[in-house]
Design an enzyme around this catalytic site. Sequence first.
Site, PDB file in Angstrom:
ATOM      1  N   ARG A 101       7.969  -0.098  11.551  1.00 52.17           N
ATOM      2  CA  ARG A 101       6.595   0.051  11.066  1.00 52.17           C
ATOM      3  C   ARG A 101       6.313   1.532  10.782  1.00 52.17           C
ATOM      4  O   ARG A 101       6.866   2.421  11.438  1.00 52.17           O
ATOM      5  CB  ARG A 101       5.680  -0.444  12.178  1.00 52.17           C
ATOM      6  CG  ARG A 101       4.193  -0.364  11.914  1.00 52.17           C
ATOM      7  CD  ARG A 101       3.707  -1.581  11.252  1.00 52.17           C
ATOM      8  NE  ARG A 101       2.269  -1.741  11.354  1.00 52.17           N
ATOM      9  CZ  ARG A 101       1.544  -2.339  10.417  1.00 52.17           C
ATOM     10  NH1 ARG A 101       2.115  -2.806   9.322  1.00 52.17           N
ATOM     11  NH2 ARG A 101       0.254  -2.505  10.568  1.00 52.17           N
ATOM     12  N   THR A 375       2.291  -8.252   1.336  1.00 46.39           N
ATOM     13  CA  THR A 375       3.383  -8.047   2.286  1.00 46.39           C
ATOM     14  C   THR A 375       4.416  -9.037   1.796  1.00 46.39           C
ATOM     15  O   THR A 375       4.126  -9.853   0.930  1.00 46.39           O
ATOM     16  CB  THR A 375       2.850  -8.405   3.703  1.00 46.39           C
ATOM     17  OG1 THR A 375       1.911  -7.429   4.110  1.00 46.39           O
ATOM     18  CG2 THR A 375       3.927  -8.535   4.746  1.00 46.39           C
ATOM     19  N   THR A 393       6.338  -4.393   4.292  1.00 45.52           N
ATOM     20  CA  THR A 393       5.109  -4.283   3.510  1.00 45.52           C
ATOM     21  C   THR A 393       4.800  -2.858   3.091  1.00 45.52           C
ATOM     22  O   THR A 393       5.274  -1.892   3.703  1.00 45.52           O
ATOM     23  CB  THR A 393       3.925  -4.821   4.362  1.00 45.52           C
ATOM     24  OG1 THR A 393       2.746  -4.871   3.570  1.00 45.52           O
ATOM     25  CG2 THR A 393       3.653  -3.955   5.579  1.00 45.52           C
ATOM     26  N   ASN A 395       1.463  -2.632   2.751  1.00 50.82           N
ATOM     27  CA  ASN A 395       0.109  -3.020   3.113  1.00 50.82           C
ATOM     28  C   ASN A 395      -0.582  -3.635   1.904  1.00 50.82           C
ATOM     29  O   ASN A 395      -0.408  -4.812   1.642  1.00 50.82           O
ATOM     30  CB  ASN A 395      -0.712  -1.869   3.700  1.00 50.82           C
ATOM     31  CG  ASN A 395      -2.011  -2.402   4.300  1.00 50.82           C
ATOM     32  OD1 ASN A 395      -2.047  -3.566   4.706  1.00 50.82           O
ATOM     33  ND2 ASN A 395      -3.050  -1.604   4.353  1.00 50.82           N
ATOM     34  N   GLU A 414      -0.656   1.964   4.681  1.00 46.86           N
ATOM     35  CA  GLU A 414      -0.668   1.282   5.979  1.00 46.86           C
ATOM     36  C   GLU A 414      -1.685   1.864   6.956  1.00 46.86           C
ATOM     37  O   GLU A 414      -2.094   1.190   7.906  1.00 46.86           O
ATOM     38  CB  GLU A 414       0.731   1.354   6.605  1.00 46.86           C
ATOM     39  CG  GLU A 414       1.084   0.159   7.456  1.00 46.86           C
ATOM     40  CD  GLU A 414       1.294  -1.088   6.621  1.00 46.86           C
ATOM     41  OE1 GLU A 414       0.569  -2.059   6.853  1.00 46.86           O
ATOM     42  OE2 GLU A 414       2.163  -1.088   5.733  1.00 46.86           O
ATOM     43  N   ASP A 417      -4.591  -0.085   8.287  1.00 48.61           N
ATOM     44  CA  ASP A 417      -4.502  -1.074   9.366  1.00 48.61           C
ATOM     45  C   ASP A 417      -4.998  -0.514  10.703  1.00 48.61           C
ATOM     46  O   ASP A 417      -5.157  -1.263  11.665  1.00 48.61           O
ATOM     47  CB  ASP A 417      -3.055  -1.567   9.520  1.00 48.61           C
ATOM     48  CG  ASP A 417      -2.733  -2.717   8.568  1.00 48.61           C
ATOM     49  OD1 ASP A 417      -3.646  -3.180   7.864  1.00 48.61           O
ATOM     50  OD2 ASP A 417      -1.565  -3.151   8.528  1.00 48.61           O
ATOM     51  N   SER A 446      -0.293  -4.563  13.547  1.00 50.04           N
ATOM     52  CA  SER A 446       0.081  -5.428  12.421  1.00 50.04           C
ATOM     53  C   SER A 446      -0.151  -6.886  12.788  1.00 50.04           C
ATOM     54  O   SER A 446      -0.306  -7.231  13.967  1.00 50.04           O
ATOM     55  CB  SER A 446       1.561  -5.204  12.118  1.00 50.04           C
ATOM     56  OG  SER A 446       2.041  -6.143  11.207  1.00 50.04           O
ATOM     57  N   SER A 447      -0.153  -7.738  11.773  1.00 52.95           N
ATOM     58  CA  SER A 447      -0.138  -9.189  12.003  1.00 52.95           C
ATOM     59  C   SER A 447       1.194  -9.813  11.599  1.00 52.95           C
ATOM     60  O   SER A 447       1.357 -11.029  11.693  1.00 52.95           O
ATOM     61  CB  SER A 447      -1.246  -9.865  11.183  1.00 52.95           C
ATOM     62  OG  SER A 447      -2.505  -9.465  11.635  1.00 52.95           O
ATOM     63  N   GLY A 468      -1.953 -10.728   5.325  1.00 51.61           N
ATOM     64  CA  GLY A 468      -2.898  -9.955   6.137  1.00 51.61           C
ATOM     65  C   GLY A 468      -3.115 -10.616   7.490  1.00 51.61           C
ATOM     66  O   GLY A 468      -2.170 -11.085   8.125  1.00 51.61           O
TER      67      GLY A 468
HETATM   68  N1  GLY Z   1      -0.271  -4.621   6.595  1.00 55.81           N
HETATM   69  C1  GLY Z   1      -0.004  -5.935   6.986  1.00 55.81           C
HETATM   70  C2  GLY Z   1       0.334  -6.063   8.428  1.00 55.81           C
HETATM   71  O1  GLY Z   1       1.031  -5.234   8.925  1.00 55.81           O
HETATM   72  O2  GLY Z   1      -0.051  -6.978   9.100  1.00 55.81           O
END
Ligand code: GLY
Length: 578
Positions: A101, A375, A393, A395, A414, A417, A446-447, A468
């Site tokens: 990430r 993503t 991603t 983002n 990013e 987020d 993140s998700s 997302g």
């Molecule tokens: N930017 C999408 C995520 O990391 O969840």
Amino acid sequence: MICRVSGHITMTMLLWSTGAAVALAASPAPAEGESGMVVTAQHLATDVGVEVLKAGGNAVDAAVAVGYALAVTYPTAGNLGGGGFMTVRLADGTTTFLDFRERAPGAATKNMYLDDKGEPVPGASTDTYLAIGVPGSVAGLEAAREKYGTKTREELIAPALHLAKDGFVLEQGDIAAFADGNDMLAQDPAAAKIFLKDGQALPLGATLVQQDLAKTLEAISQGGADAFYKGATADLIVKASEANGGILAKPDFEAYKVRELAPVECSYRGYDIVSSPPPSSGGLIICEILNILEGYPISYLGYGSAETTRLMVEAMRHAYVDRNTALGDPDFVKNPVEKLTSKGYAESIRAGIDPYHAGVSAELTPAGFGESTETTHYSIVDKDGNAVAVTYTLNGSFGTGKVAEGTGILLNNEMDDFTMKPGVPNLYGLVQGEANAIEPGKSPLSSMSPTIVSKDGKPFMVIGSPGGSRIITITLEAIMNVIDHGMDLQEAIDAPRVHHQWLPDRVYIEPRALSPDTLRILAGQGYRVSVDEDWPIWGEAAGILVGGRDLDEIATGEGPRYVGAIDSRAAAGSARGY
Ligand code: GLY
């Protein structure tokens, strides 16, 4: 009784007690393979993965090659300038998770997106050089290859290099992926030079050649991740950042490190789930929702019924409060991993769910956050049963839409987020919590939920999606559709979805997810349910089932070894086995 009526195109049939056979759903046949399966959001990248497997590479090799290839063929989300996660389950049952990430630059500050009055500056965290986190994708792909791959860097980068240097022909699905990005790309001269012609969108059938990106890939191929983080690529990105009001600095790149973490693990009705730990909320929240739902007879209550929907919504409401309140980068925040994955905690939540009326989000502890729709996820299994799930991603779609001159690399946004300001809704109407506040070197929550499900010690399903904050519920529902509702993999991925994320306190559905009488029942219980007009495409799941198209076929042992399905919402994607 569930039965299969055709050997190739399957249709799930339910024999009601009346004896009448009723077709529940029909869908395209998923892809089949006996030696391997690759499912990605862009068909040329899928082909790259299959060729790596055919050449004797393992699933990690294929995942690395696909990661580089998507950076060329799927610029909306495939990337070298973003970050992501890789969940791995090796054939011997070992599981691991690579976190690549993005991280906040060293000069980032908690209030960097607020004006003098303490209010968020519109667009600062999404559209400017301040929005860019230190990219992790190249370090992540290289770390995966070095530790778990078998092929050389040159071999795995070569297909991407070829696609960048010689170009590839844009098909309808590629044009559709560009449609939302062209206006943004036109704002950045370096991006416009690559992705537009004379300021206009590239037409169907045009060949997209990316010479600067080819040069960058060539440098990585020769010099490894150092060529990116310590060499000319980082220099060029820092130069562009400095020239445009950004704060990225060379030491941010030099300090970037991939984290190898223990994945989140839980069980659901005898299946073992392995998914993303913090800095993703994905695995924990999928586990929390599944633990809550395990206490109800979801299969009996049925797909799309008012009762199933109500229970899913209440489980989601509770789990998203936890997501939004408690979670953040594990190097900065103590995440309540044990609590959120515990069956006892789920039981206590079940005990508080009102059986007759909708819960009220405002009565639950506040907080929250979310991210953009764009993503990409891909799933791979090889001949030995090694399974890899990758979600990565920029983002937003095309990230910031900015390319650092000379690199060909689209840069992420990013940083959006992170919590910009506690309590203030972000671009997606979500509010954010303190645990996800901006700090130098920290990753935003993140998700992304690259997930591998196994049963009796064998891989069963590989699944994930973009979307997302809906990534979590999209992935969850694909799993439930297979395990609880007996759908085949393609149906499970394509089936219309339901989503609730605590705030706003409403149930979002995809068109035709619920019948009018179901909607009336839910409205009578106090639920506000609507199709989200602003968000027509929720996500593009990419999945693999091992041993058959659905549970029924897996049980007979007569199904294909690998079954792959790309979301029918994904215009450019493909699933291919061999
Ligand atoms: N930017 C999408 C995520 O990391 O969840």
